[in-house]
Design an enzyme around this catalytic site. Structure first.
Site, mmCIF file in Angstrom:
data_model
loop_
_atom_site.group_PDB
_atom_site.id
_atom_site.type_symbol
_atom_site.label_atom_id
_atom_site.label_comp_id
_atom_site.label_asym_id
_atom_site.label_seq_id
_atom_site.Cartn_x
_atom_site.Cartn_y
_atom_site.Cartn_z
ATOM 1 N N PHE A 36 -17.130 10.506 6.614
ATOM 2 C CA PHE A 36 -17.196 9.353 5.730
ATOM 3 C C PHE A 36 -17.226 8.059 6.545
ATOM 4 C CE2 PHE A 36 -15.022 5.895 3.519
ATOM 5 C CZ PHE A 36 -15.873 5.730 2.432
ATOM 6 N N ARG A 68 3.210 3.323 1.320
ATOM 7 C CA ARG A 68 2.916 2.810 -0.022
ATOM 8 C C ARG A 68 3.866 3.381 -1.080
ATOM 9 N NH1 ARG A 68 -2.423 3.673 1.998
ATOM 10 N NH2 ARG A 68 -2.540 5.668 0.911
ATOM 11 N N HIS A 95 -7.270 7.732 -4.979
ATOM 12 C CA HIS A 95 -6.294 8.816 -5.074
ATOM 13 C C HIS A 95 -4.976 8.278 -5.630
ATOM 14 C CE1 HIS A 95 -4.648 7.867 -0.823
ATOM 15 N NE2 HIS A 95 -3.620 7.717 -1.642
ATOM 16 N N GLU A 139 2.216 6.302 -5.460
ATOM 17 C CA GLU A 139 1.307 5.329 -4.832
ATOM 18 C C GLU A 139 -0.117 5.627 -5.265
ATOM 19 O OE1 GLU A 139 -1.172 5.499 -2.360
ATOM 20 O OE2 GLU A 139 -0.904 7.461 -1.426
ATOM 21 N N HIS A 155 -9.647 18.466 7.091
ATOM 22 C CA HIS A 155 -9.601 17.111 6.546
ATOM 23 C C HIS A 155 -10.243 16.113 7.493
ATOM 24 C CE1 HIS A 155 -7.905 13.087 5.609
ATOM 25 N NE2 HIS A 155 -8.226 13.484 4.393
ATOM 26 N N SER A 188 -7.115 13.332 -5.754
ATOM 27 C CA SER A 188 -8.004 12.532 -4.918
ATOM 28 C C SER A 188 -9.440 12.755 -5.358
ATOM 29 C CB SER A 188 -7.832 12.943 -3.453
ATOM 30 O OG SER A 188 -8.702 12.228 -2.611
#
Length: 334
Positions: free
Chosen positions: A280, A150, A297, A115, A273, A193
């Site tokens: 962000f 995905r 990513h 993905e 993380h 990523s």
């Protein structure tokens, strides 16, 4: 923010070729490796797309990597890697007597085990290589679990693994090995990523430089240094370069996890993380979505026979070397 995915239909080969040295980026070993990889990759059987990166590893070794992508029949990579230009360098006895170490980590996967996600449909990065069409904004985005959704194969396969990162051996950087091949791991999950930060200005650049970058570094060091707790075999945080080694305003990390679930647990719940993710989101809200930072990513889950790890004269802490449940020396395989 919208997310886009590359429309990749066939299999993809991901080939990471690297050189490591204590003599720095201007060493003879790096120059020879760069000249060789650029020449052989330019052959008609070479990769459809290449990117390059550099970093200094936990042992202080400067490392430069070329990442090649072959889309379609895996035989194309085999033809390239078994060709005379490739073999004359890779099989040379000099690889085992120099002060530099060399490695290749090759992963091959069908499209249903891959993905990709891009914050900008015009991005050229990774498996899309600038020539693969991009989707319209996708629905499988912006929620925990969307990464697995995905990956088409996850619809009928839990993508589990019986391997463990607890089998780590010595990580001494004093011991060097000759030519070592390492067996693959069942359903290894690999993520690359990255972020493109060209042209950041003002408040966005301030937040990126002072808050996001340190948070990302902290998270990548946690993964690198805590394999048993995180289930992450190897994590390399790198800065992209040109084919000649000039630095670009792009960074990425490549990490190999025991399984997709291990990657999910870190992404969804670990403070290292969540700190990156939450800052962000706060930045995007503060700037009302008007941000130039572009993120992307690719995640692939590969079966053991589709992985190939080979290390030539590398120190013990390199890549997958500390986790060699099955190790044997050999001449390289194409």
């Amino acid at each position: 923010m919208p997310g886009f995915s590359a429309k990749i239909d066939g299999p993809v080969t991901f080939a990471y070729y690297g050189v490591q040295t204590m003599e720095g980026k201007d060493s003879i070993g790096v120059a020879e490796f760069r000249e060789w990889i650029n020449a052989t990759s330019a052959l008609s059987s070479g990769p459809d797309y290449r990117e390059y990166a550099e970093f200094v590893d936990s042992a202080g070794f400067y490392t430069w990597i070329s990442i090649g992508y072959w889309r379609g029949d895996a035989q194309r990579f085999s033809d390239w890697s078994s060709g005379p230009k490739h073999q004359s360098f890779w099989e040379s006895p000099a690889r085992l007597t120099q002060t530099s170490g060399y490695f290749r980590e090759v992963l091959q996967t069908p499209a249903e085990r891959l993905e990709t996600l891009y914050s900008d449909a015009a991005m050229c990065a990774g498996a899309n290589g600038g020539t693969v069409p991009m989707s319209s904004p996708i629905q499988e985005h912006n929620y925990w679990g969307s990464m697995r959704d995905r990956i088409r194969a996850s619809g009928n396969d839990a993508l589990l693994s019986s391997s463990s990162a607890s089998a780590a051996r010595s990580t001494s950087t004093q011991e060097r090995h000759g030519r070592v091949l390492i067996s693959g791991k069942a359903n290894l999950a690999t993520i690359r990523s990255g972020e493109h930060y060209e042209g950041l200005i003002g408040r966005e650049k301030e937040i990126y430089d002072r808050e996001l970058v340190p948070s990302v570094v902290e998270g990548m060091l946690y993964l690198r240094d805590n394999p048993v707790e995180s289930g992450c075999y190897s994590c390399r945080h790198m800065t992209e370069t040109t084919h000649s080694g000039d630095t670009l305003e792009r960074k990425f990390a490549v990490a190999h996890f025991v399984s997709l679930r291990h990657l999910e647990v870190w992404s969804e719940s670990h403070p290292s993380h969540l700190k990156i993710f939450n800052r962000f989101i706060e930045m995007a809200q503060e700037l009302k979505g008007a941000i130039k930072l572009r993120l992307w990513h690719e995640v692939l889950v590969t079966e053991a026979p589709a992985q190939y790890f080979e290390y030539l004269n590398c120190h013990e802490a390199t890549g997958m070397l500390p986790y060699r449940e099955s190790v044997f020396s050999s001449s390289s395989r194409s």
